[in-house]
Design a protein around this motif. Structure first.
Motif, PDB file in Angstrom:
ATOM      1  N   GLY A 680     -14.208   1.210  35.281  1.00 26.65           N
ATOM      2  CA  GLY A 680     -15.545   0.192  36.216  1.00 26.65           C
ATOM      3  C   GLY A 680     -17.107   0.636  36.105  1.00 26.65           C
ATOM      4  N   ALA A 681     -17.402  -0.215  36.407  1.00 26.49           N
ATOM      5  CA  ALA A 681     -18.955   1.029  36.471  1.00 26.49           C
ATOM      6  C   ALA A 681     -19.472   1.363  37.722  1.00 26.49           C
ATOM      7  N   VAL A 682     -18.334   1.390  38.749  1.00 23.85           N
ATOM      8  CA  VAL A 682     -19.259   2.395  39.708  1.00 23.85           C
ATOM      9  C   VAL A 682     -17.572   3.030  40.201  1.00 23.85           C
ATOM     10  N   ILE A 683     -18.239   4.032  40.404  1.00 24.50           N
ATOM     11  CA  ILE A 683     -17.181   4.734  41.290  1.00 24.50           C
ATOM     12  C   ILE A 683     -18.574   5.680  42.499  1.00 24.50           C
ATOM     13  N   LEU A 684     -17.202   6.309  43.351  1.00 21.73           N
ATOM     14  CA  LEU A 684     -17.948   7.390  44.735  1.00 21.73           C
ATOM     15  C   LEU A 684     -17.983   8.467  44.307  1.00 21.73           C
ATOM     16  N   GLU A 685     -18.567   9.172  44.483  1.00 18.88           N
ATOM     17  CA  GLU A 685     -18.938  10.169  44.150  1.00 18.88           C
ATOM     18  C   GLU A 685     -18.844  11.624  45.365  1.00 18.88           C
ATOM     19  N   ARG A 704     -22.299   3.266  35.591  1.00 21.73           N
ATOM     20  CA  ARG A 704     -21.725   4.316  34.094  1.00 21.73           C
ATOM     21  C   ARG A 704     -23.078   4.254  33.788  1.00 21.73           C
ATOM     22  N   SER A 705     -23.957   3.212  33.684  1.00 19.48           N
ATOM     23  CA  SER A 705     -24.649   3.529  32.567  1.00 19.48           C
ATOM     24  C   SER A 705     -25.753   4.681  32.786  1.00 19.48           C
ATOM     25  N   THR A 706     -25.946   4.736  34.426  1.00 21.56           N
ATOM     26  CA  THR A 706     -26.981   5.604  34.801  1.00 21.56           C
ATOM     27  C   THR A 706     -26.501   7.309  35.093  1.00 21.56           C
ATOM     28  N   ASN A 707     -25.207   7.179  34.889  1.00 23.12           N
ATOM     29  CA  ASN A 707     -24.785   8.199  36.483  1.00 23.12           C
ATOM     30  C   ASN A 707     -25.880   9.113  37.149  1.00 23.12           C
ATOM     31  N   SER A 708     -26.269   8.157  37.572  1.00 22.59           N
ATOM     32  CA  SER A 708     -26.970   8.422  39.003  1.00 22.59           C
ATOM     33  C   SER A 708     -26.039   7.395  39.937  1.00 22.59           C
ATOM     34  N   SER A 709     -27.282   8.287  41.311  1.00 25.13           N
ATOM     35  CA  SER A 709     -27.097   7.578  42.341  1.00 25.13           C
ATOM     36  C   SER A 709     -28.071   5.732  42.521  1.00 25.13           C
ATOM     37  N   ILE A 710     -27.035   5.075  43.003  1.00 27.20           N
ATOM     38  CA  ILE A 710     -27.020   3.339  42.963  1.00 27.20           C
ATOM     39  C   ILE A 710     -28.262   3.652  44.176  1.00 27.20           C
ATOM     40  N   LEU A 711     -28.883   2.551  44.339  1.00 32.21           N
ATOM     41  CA  LEU A 711     -29.869   2.346  45.510  1.00 32.21           C
ATOM     42  C   LEU A 711     -29.489   1.658  46.264  1.00 32.21           C
ATOM     43  N   THR A 712     -28.521   0.716  45.580  1.00 35.43           N
ATOM     44  CA  THR A 712     -28.409  -0.081  47.081  1.00 35.43           C
ATOM     45  C   THR A 712     -26.646  -0.569  47.162  1.00 35.43           C
ATOM     46  N   ALA A 713     -26.417   0.270  48.042  1.00 37.31           N
ATOM     47  CA  ALA A 713     -24.769  -0.599  47.642  1.00 37.31           C
ATOM     48  C   ALA A 713     -24.363  -0.416  48.897  1.00 37.31           C
ATOM     49  N   ASP A 714     -22.931  -0.748  49.300  1.00 35.60           N
ATOM     50  CA  ASP A 714     -22.328  -1.126  50.482  1.00 35.60           C
ATOM     51  C   ASP A 714     -21.177   0.302  50.612  1.00 35.60           C
ATOM     52  N   LEU A 715     -20.653   1.068  51.984  1.00 34.71           N
ATOM     53  CA  LEU A 715     -20.052   2.006  51.754  1.00 34.71           C
ATOM     54  C   LEU A 715     -18.698   1.655  52.349  1.00 34.71           C
ATOM     55  N   TYR A 716     -17.815   2.070  52.878  1.00 32.57           N
ATOM     56  CA  TYR A 716     -16.679   1.061  53.379  1.00 32.57           C
ATOM     57  C   TYR A 716     -15.569   2.967  53.276  1.00 32.57           C
ATOM     58  N   LYS A 746     -18.772  -0.248  47.516  1.00 35.72           N
ATOM     59  CA  LYS A 746     -18.854  -1.591  46.707  1.00 35.72           C
ATOM     60  C   LYS A 746     -20.311  -2.036  46.156  1.00 35.72           C
ATOM     61  N   THR A 747     -20.548  -2.387  44.720  1.00 38.13           N
ATOM     62  CA  THR A 747     -22.187  -3.099  44.754  1.00 38.13           C
ATOM     63  C   THR A 747     -22.273  -4.272  43.368  1.00 38.13           C
ATOM     64  N   GLU A 748     -23.340  -4.919  43.675  1.00 36.02           N
ATOM     65  CA  GLU A 748     -22.774  -6.085  43.186  1.00 36.02           C
ATOM     66  C   GLU A 748     -22.481  -6.103  41.377  1.00 36.02           C
ATOM     67  N   ARG A 749     -22.365  -4.540  40.743  1.00 32.88           N
ATOM     68  CA  ARG A 749     -22.181  -4.975  39.147  1.00 32.88           C
ATOM     69  C   ARG A 749     -20.662  -4.150  40.255  1.00 32.88           C
ATOM     70  N   GLY A 750     -20.348  -4.051  40.659  1.00 29.26           N
ATOM     71  CA  GLY A 750     -18.724  -3.653  41.253  1.00 29.26           C
ATOM     72  C   GLY A 750     -18.022  -2.813  41.550  1.00 29.26           C
ATOM     73  N   GLU A 751     -16.488  -2.039  41.835  1.00 31.80           N
ATOM     74  CA  GLU A 751     -16.506  -1.607  43.460  1.00 31.80           C
ATOM     75  C   GLU A 751     -15.705  -0.363  43.279  1.00 31.80           C
ATOM     76  N   SER A 752     -15.769   0.749  43.263  1.00 29.06           N
ATOM     77  CA  SER A 752     -15.087   2.217  43.318  1.00 29.06           C
ATOM     78  C   SER A 752     -13.926   1.989  43.982  1.00 29.06           C
ATOM     79  N   PRO A 753     -12.959   2.910  43.076  1.00 27.29           N
ATOM     80  CA  PRO A 753     -11.427   3.728  43.941  1.00 27.29           C
ATOM     81  C   PRO A 753     -11.672   3.787  45.066  1.00 27.29           C
ATOM     82  N   HIS A 754     -10.491   4.109  46.013  1.00 29.72           N
ATOM     83  CA  HIS A 754     -10.353   4.342  46.885  1.00 29.72           C
ATOM     84  C   HIS A 754     -10.181   5.710  47.070  1.00 29.72           C
ATOM     85  N   SER A 755     -10.618   6.804  47.498  1.00 24.08           N
ATOM     86  CA  SER A 755     -10.205   8.132  47.577  1.00 24.08           C
ATOM     87  C   SER A 755     -10.463   8.489  48.914  1.00 24.08           C
TER      88      SER A 755
END
Length: 838
Positions: A680-685, A704-716, A746-755
């Motif tokens: 997918g497009a989003v991972i959790l670092e 994925r495209s920037t390989n940098s932190s996303i400014l707006t995201a929800d954490l679960y 989770k962002t509007e671009r997708g959801e990361s796997p669960h770690s």
């Protein structure tokens, strides 16, 4: 004198011309086919007349009749041969003599009729009995007295021969004393002049033997004194005009004024029977106006003086169960025709009247028990027997069957299933059982197999219904009842048998998590999804059967405390039933036990647990002699690009997801890390290593495209949104045990796997544990030394010539861990013998 001449005188007589008269032979109606003669008569002394015939034509005048073979003339007679309908009409004639002709004679109308048909009637007009007289009449319309008659039988052309039993008078054939040989088809002809009639239709004459008259007695030929009964004269015949005569023994029954004997058509009634009425009765039947009577058959009437007493029984004979049916039988040696009367609690309380001697009652409650009687009655007025003796019916609450399924209500194809029907019952009576199955859903694919199985189930009468190698079509709701003689228990509640189409598959779970530090406890749980009853379990580590599998017989395998050697891949298998049914082995579950301070570390670059596919990843062991290995999906393998202690993966794929660790040549495993590769497009670092207790955990949501932190995201965490965290980065200070869990973003671009992020004790705490462990070990060694010294003194006393020098050595590596890479503390006691000089 001379002669004289006399004059010739001629006298003429003139007469008027006569008028011809026409006569016809025959002088009655003419039928087609006959020969007719018409005569032209002229009153005259002349005999040299010639004749001419005329017929009225369609032009409404007379025309000369043309002669032919059909019409011929002989002197004064016109002959018409084989008359037809067209020959009918008006005829006249003329006479000619010399040069004169008479006028047309009188007119005559010739009528030509079709031949009539003959019809036969028979008297009597229905079945004739042997010995009777039969009249057959030949009817012809129009009627002429000149008709002559001929009679024929069946299809022959032979005329019926007259005998003393067969006579003909004019149009009637009389058969006296008819015999069965006289029956058949009869027809007739009428003859007149040169023609005869045609038969319209034949009549069938049936001659039967005289019927028998038999006597039936109602209610029965064996009656009791005082009863009223009827004797009926039965004649097997279609006739309804019989009259009857009755006879007792050899005498004709005489009707009496007291009404003891009465007759109504075919029935003789005897009221208030007495023993003197016993005897042989018979009857005769007669038909008015005919010489026939029946052949009688008699019946013997028995009149008994003893009033019968019935015997009352119940089926079942013992206690009745509620919900069942009890049949009371009023046994007598009486014949048919009786009604039966039933009484409960008192002989005045009639509860039922039946036409048979059985009365079936549904036992709804205990109140249906009580005292019962019966008696029989028949006739009008009713003649009753005596009452039966009292019968006491006891009622017991019906037990309810209980159906159970072993080993479980949810099973897998190929297992052996046993259904058992249990009934709690205080009696010692043996039960038989009835099983039923109701399909819970429709399997068109298994329709025939299910129906065959349903029939087999319904035929089972055993307490246990065993199904070997169960299949999908065995699914359904099973219920049972118990039967004791004719009594049936209450039906069990249905139990649903579910058969999974797949084979059983064991599954392993770990509690609290598969990453732990030695000394802690961990429990592996083996289960079969969809079924949880009756299983025993076997455990395997790295495909080797664990000898202490019995610790996991209940489905849980606990390691307490866990040691480094417990690290490995665990699988389990479940078994149950007889014969044993085994599940498929579970997928391997890795369990990693690490030391307090690891001697070898697996280093990741980049150092995080989640990675994008197509990215590169470098893994290396920080000590020589160790190799990077991994477990992906279901197998263990070396890193595909291994260089010394380093594994480099240039382009990651999701198949690279798994557990990676460092392994020595001897098979020791150290520092496992869980790596997830995401398409997918989003991972959790987050760090791949557990977080040291008390430190700060920092989480980033990467794109994925920037390989940098996303400014707006929800954490679960564990599926719940972490409040007030929407910047894509989160810090958890003083990370503790309560903070462990599954994290994702989770962002509007997708959801990361669960770690899974776990906690590890701090170094200071580890040192404290080590110090305490060392102190306890030294204390135990000193205690042992003191005990040995005391024992030695007791045995040999104190001597300067001999003694024991005790050395205590505790070895630690530079990390504070044990030599073998663990954190175990061990002690070694060395004993040396000292020589003493004398």
């Amino acid at each position: 004198m001379g002669s004289s001449t006399l004059p010739l005188i001629i006298s003429f007589v003139f007469s008027a011309l006569p008028t011809p008269t026409v006569t016809v032979t025959p002088d009655s109606a003419v039928f087609t086919g006959e020969t007719v003669n018409l005569k032209c008569e002229i009153e005259s002394n002349h005999s040299d007349w010639t004749y001419e015939w005329y017929q009225w034509n369609q032009m409404n005048y007379y025309s000369v009749l043309q002669l032919s073979d059909h019409h011929t003339v002989n002197r004064d007679t016109l002959t018409i041969t084989g008359t037809t309908w067209s020959d009918g009409g008006w005829y006249t004639c003329k006479g000619h003599i010399r040069s004169v002709s008479t006028q047309l004679g009188s007119e005559f109308s010739l009528s030509v009729n079709a031949l009539p048909k003959s019809t036969v009637t028979v008297t009597p007009d229905n079945d004739v009995f042997t010995g009777e007289t039969v009249n057959l009449k030949c009817e012809i319309t129009p009627y002429y007295s000149s008709w002559r008659y001929e009679w024929y039988k069946d299809s022959t052309d032979s005329v019926v021969q007259l005998t003393h039993n067969h006579n003909v008078y004019r149009d009637t054939l009389t058969i006296s004393r008819a015999a069965e040989s006289d029956q058949g088809q009869y027809w007739c002809k009428g003859l007149i002049r040169s023609v005869s009639t045609q038969s319209n239709s034949a009549v069938s004459l049936s001659v039967k033997a005289s019927p028998r008259s038999t006597v039936t007695v109602t209610p029965d030929s064996a009656v009791f004194t005082g009863e009223t009964f009827n004797l009926k004269c039965v004649i097997e015949s279609d006739h309804s005009d019989w009259t009857y005569e009755w006879y007792a023994d050899r005498n004709r029954v005489k009707l009496q004024s007291d009404g003891h004997y009465t007759v109504n058509r075919d029935t003789l009634t005897i009221r208030g029977a007495a023993e003197s009425d016993q005897g042989q009765y018979w009857c005769k039947g007669f038909i008015d106006g005919r010489s026939v009577s029946t052949q009688p058959t008699s019946v013997y009437l028995t009149v008994k003086d003893l009033k019968p007493k019935p015997e009352l029984r119940s089926d079942p004979a013992g206690p009745a169960l509620t919900g069942n049916t009890v049949t009371l039988t009023c046994n007598t040696d009486l014949s048919t025709g009786w009604d039966f009367y039933w009484y409960k609690n008192t002989q005045e309380s009639e509860i039922k009247t039946t036409r048979t001697n059985s009365y079936s009652m549904k036992i709804d409650s205990l109140s249906d028990g009580g005292q019962y009687w019966c008696r029989a009655g028949r006739g009008e007025p009713v003649y009753y027997t005596q009452y039966s003796d009292e019968l006491t019916l006891s009622v017991t609450e019906s037990p309810k069957a209980v159906a159970i399924i072993q080993p479980d209500e949810r099973v897998f194809r190929g297992e052996t299933v046993t259904l058992r029907c249990d009934i709690k019952w205080g009696g010692n009576t043996e039960w038989t059982y009835r099983w039923e199955i109701e399909q819970t859903d429709h399997y068109n694919k298994y329709y025939n197999q299910y129906n065959q199985h349903k029939n087999n189930v319904s035929r089972c009468s055993a307490q246990e219904l065993k199904i070997s190698l169960v299949e999908v079509f065995h699914r359904g709701n099973y219920s049972c009842t118990g039967q004791m003689n004719t009594q049936i228990s209450q039906r069990s509640d249905p139990v649903a048998l579910t058969v999974y189409s797949d084979e059983a598959q064991a599954a392993v779970q770990v509690s609290p998590q598969p990453w732990l530090t030695e000394g802690h406890s961990v429990t592996l749980i083996c289960e079969v999804p969809g079924s949880s009853t009756g299983w025993t379990f076997s455990w395997f580590r790295d495909a080797d059967h664990l000898s202490d599998s019995s610790r996991g017989a209940g489905g849980s395998y606990t390691l307490s405390p866990a040691a480094l050697q417990h690290t490995g891949f665990y699988t389990c298998r479940a078994e149950r039933g007889e014969p044993a049914y085994s599940s498929q082995n579970s997928s391997a579950q890795p369990l990693w036990v690490t030391g307090v301070s690891a001697s070898v570390r697996l280093v990741l670059r980049p150092s995080r647990s989640q990675h994008f596919s197509s990215d590169s990843l470098s893994l290396s062991c920080d000590s020589a002699g160790w190799t990077v290995r991994r477990y992906t999906h279901t197998n263990t393998q070396d890193c595909s690009a291994q260089t010394g202690s380093t594994c480099g993966i240039q382009s990651l794929s999701t198949s690279d997801t798994g557990v990676y660790w460092c392994e020595s040549d001897s098979g020791e495993k150290r520092h496992p890390l869980n790596i997830t590769v995401h398409d997918g497009a989003v991972i959790l670092e987050s760090s791949a290593d557990p977080v040291i207790e008390g430190e700060t955990l920092t989480l980033h949501c990467l794109h994925r495209s920037t390989n940098s932190s996303i400014l707006t995201a929800d954490l679960y965490k564990d599926g719940s949104l972490i409040p007030n965290q929407t910047t894509g980065e989160m810090n958890i200070p003083s990370f503790s045990k309560s903070d462990e869990g599954f994290y994702y973003c989770k962002t509007e671009r997708g959801e990361s796997p669960h770690s899974w992020i776990s906690v590890r004790a701090s170094t200071s705490l580890s040192l404290l544990v080590i110090c305490v462990s060392v102190a306890l070990s030294v204390f135990l060694l000193l205690l042992i030394l003191l005990v040995l010294l005391l024992r030695h003194k007791e045995e040999k006393g104190m001597s300067s010539e001999s003694g024991d020098i005790i050395y205590s050595e505790v070895k630690h590596n530079a990390d504070g861990g044990a030599d073998a890479g663990g954190d175990a503390i061990y002690a070694q006691v060395l004993s040396k013998k000292k020589k003493t000089r004398l």
